[in-house]
Write an enzyme that holds these catalytic residues in place. Structure first.
Site, short mmCIF file in Angstrom:
data_model
loop_
_atom_site.label_atom_id
_atom_site.label_comp_id
_atom_site.label_asym_id
_atom_site.label_seq_id
_atom_site.Cartn_x
_atom_site.Cartn_y
_atom_site.Cartn_z
N ASP A 128 -11.91 2.95 -2.18
CA ASP A 128 -12.67 1.70 -2.31
C ASP A 128 -14.12 1.93 -2.72
OD1 ASP A 128 -10.67 -0.33 -1.65
OD2 ASP A 128 -10.62 0.62 0.31
N HIS B 92 -4.06 1.18 -4.27
CA HIS B 92 -2.91 1.26 -3.37
C HIS B 92 -1.68 1.89 -3.97
CE1 HIS B 92 -4.24 -1.89 -0.15
NE2 HIS B 92 -5.16 -0.98 -0.41
N LYS C 12 0.85 -1.19 0.00
CA LYS C 12 0.00 0.00 0.00
C LYS C 12 0.88 1.24 0.00
CE LYS C 12 -4.23 1.83 2.03
NZ LYS C 12 -5.36 1.55 2.94
N ASP D 9 -3.56 -4.08 -5.48
CA ASP D 9 -4.85 -3.44 -5.22
C ASP D 9 -4.94 -2.17 -6.05
OD1 ASP D 9 -6.75 -1.52 -3.89
OD2 ASP D 9 -7.06 -3.22 -2.57
#
Length: 416
Positions: free
Chosen positions: A294, A260, A226, A257
C-alpha cells in the site's frame, strides 16, 4: 494572456492534429470522481479507542509526526488535501471512524455516529463511501465471517448489517450511492486441513448479512479478495476465485485491489475480464512493492493502464475508483495529494489518447501503426492540459502545492 493559457492553446493545437479535443477531455474529467480513503490520515487507527492495535495483516510503517488523533483533526487534514486536488472527489470511511461520547460495539453502530461526517460531506459537496471494519478487534483475532464459533460469526454479521444501514444513510443524505466494500482478514498462517468449511461459512454469513434488499440509488455492496496477508500466508478464505464467484452469483459489485494479487498480476488486465459477468466494479488503486504494501500511488505504467481501460471502454458508470494506501513515513497530507493527483493525471492522459484512431488501426490489423501511434502520443504536451485543468479548479498546477502542505505542517501538524 497567462503562460498557462498560452501553453494550453499550443497543446490544444497539437492534440487536434491527432484528432483529440482537449476541451472534451477536460469536461469528461468532471464526470469521474476519485474516492479518497480517510485512513491515510491516521495510519488506519480509527477513533474507537486511543490504544487500538492494528491487526488483520495490515501494517502502517513509519512514525511521521502530526497524524490525526480524532475525527475533527482528520477532517481538517482532509480539507487541506482536498483544496489541492482538482475535480470531483469522494471520501471513503471505515466503520472504526465513528464518533461517539460513549463506547459503541461494532455490531451496534448507527447512522447517528457518522452524522458529523455527513454534514461535512454536504458542506464540501462530496459523496461518501463506506467499509465495515473486520479487523483490529478482540473478536477478529482468529476469524470473522468464517469463524467456526456461531456467536462470534453472528457478531460480525450484525456488524455488516449495521454498516449497510449507515452506507444507505450516506446515499440518502448525499444523493449519490455509497459503495460499501466488504473485506475480511480471515485466513491461516500455516497449511489448513479443511479449506472448504470456512468458505461455506463465509457464504452463509454473507448471504445473511446481505439479505435485506437496499435501494441501489443509495447503497451498493462490493466484495474484495486478497491473495494473502501477514498471519494468513498459507490460506485466505476470501480468495479471488471465491469472491468472483460470489459477486457473479449474488449480483454484487466486485472489488479489485492493485496489491491483492501475485506480484506479476495487474488489475488493469482484469477489468475487461470480469465486467462481462459483474455489473459494477470497485477499484482500490494502490502500489504494491513486492507485496500488498500500500505505497502511495505513482503515475506509473499500471496506474496509467488502469485509467486507460476505464476510458477506452467508457466505463464511467460501471467502475468506481477508490484509493487505498497508507504511508506513515511521510507527510500524510502530501501522500493524499500525490496519490490522488496521480490518479487524476492518469485519467486525463487516458482521455487525451487518440482512441478512435488507435481502435481503427487495431481493427484494420495495422499493428505497426498502432504501436507507432501509441508511442508518439506519449510525447504530446498533456502537462499543459493538466495545468489548465488545475487552474480552472483554482488549485496549484505544479509543485507549489507542497508549499501549502509544509505551511500547514508548521502551523497545525507540528503542534499535535
Amino acid at each position: 494572456m497567462t503562460i498557462t493559457l498560452k501553453t494550453y492553446h499550443l497543446a490544444q493545437e497539437q492534440f487536434a492534429q491527432f484528432g483529440v479535443d482537449t476541451e472534451l477531455a477536460i469536461s469528461m474529467m468532471e464526470k469521474i470522481p476519485v474516492s479518497i480513503h480517510c485512513w491515510q490520515g491516521d495510519d488506519v487507527a480509527g477513533f474507537e479507542k486511543p490504544d487500538t492495535r492494528l491487526t488483520g495483516g495490515i501494517q502502517a510503517t513509519g512514525n511521521y509526526p502530526g497524524k490525526a488523533r480524532n475525527a475533527t483533526e482528520l477532517r481538517a487534514d482532509l480539507d487541506q488535501a482536498l483544496s489541492l486536488i482538482p475535480g470531483p472527489k469522494r471520501v471513503n470511511l471505515h466503520a472504526l471512524y465513528l464518533e461517539s461520547n460513549l463506547p459503541v460495539e461494532r455490531n451496534q453502530i448507527k447512522p447517528e455516529h457518522f452524522k458529523n461526517w455527513v454534514q461535512w460531506a454536504k458542506k464540501h459537496q462530496l459523496g461518501l463511501d463506506f467499509n465495515p471494519s473486520f479487523f483490529s478487534h478482540p473478536l477478529s483475532e482468529q476469524a470473522t465471517l468464517s469463524h467456526s464459533n456461531d456467536t462470534i460469526r453472528q457478531f460480525w454479521i450484525d456488524h455488516g448489517k449495521a454498516c449497510r444501514n449507515i452506507s444507505a444513510y450516506f446515499g440518502q443524505e448525499l444523493g449519490t450511492p455509497s459503495m460499501m466494500n466488504i473485506w475480511i482478514p480471515d485466513g491461516m498462517k500455516d497449511l489448513p486441513v479443511d479449506r472448504l468449511a470456512p468458505r461455506q461459512r463465509l457464504i452463509q454469513s454473507l448471504d445473511n448479512m446481505l439479505s435485506e434488499t437496499l435501494d441501489p440509488r443509495y447503497h451498493i455492496d462490493a466484495v474484495e479478495s486478497k491473495l494473502f496477508g501477514i498471519g494468513a500466508e498459507a490460506y485466505t478464505v476470501g480468495s479471488n476465485e471465491f469472491y468472483l464467484g460470489y459477486a457473479v452469483s449474488r449480483n454484487t459489485a466486485l472489488c479489485l485491489d492493485a496489491g491483492h494479487f501475485h506480484p506479476t498480476e495487474v488489475i488493469s488486465d482484469k477489468i475487461s475480464a470480469v465486467l462481462p459477468f459483474v455489473d459494477k466494479l470497485l477499484l482500490h488503486v494502490s502500489r504494491p512493492v513486492r507485496w500488498d504494501s500500500d505505497h502511495v500511488v505513482l503515475l506509473d505504467d499500471e496506474t496509467q493502464a488502469i485509467a486507460s481501460e476505464i476510458v477506452r471502454h467508457q466505463l464511467f458508470d460501471r467502475v468506481h475508483i477508490g484509493l487505498d494506501f497508507f504511508d506513515a513515513s511521510i507527510n500524510r497530507i502530501a501522500a493524499w495529494v500525490i496519490g490522488t493527483r496521480n490518479m487524476k493525471r492518469a485519467l486525463l492522459r487516458a482521455l487525451l489518447e487518440p482512441i478512435t484512431q488507435l481502435r481503427q488501426l487495431e481493427q484494420d490489423g495495422d499493428f505497426t501503426g498502432r504501436l507507432a501511434w501509441l508511442e508518439e502520443q506519449k510525447s504530446l504536451p498533456w502537462q499543459a492540459v493538466w495545468n489548465m485543468y488545475c487552474e480552472r479548479h483554482n488549485v496549484p498546477t505544479d509543485i507549489h502545492w507542497l508549499d501549502e502542505v509544509r505551511q500547514y505542517e508548521k502551523q497545525v501538524l507540528a503542534l499535535r
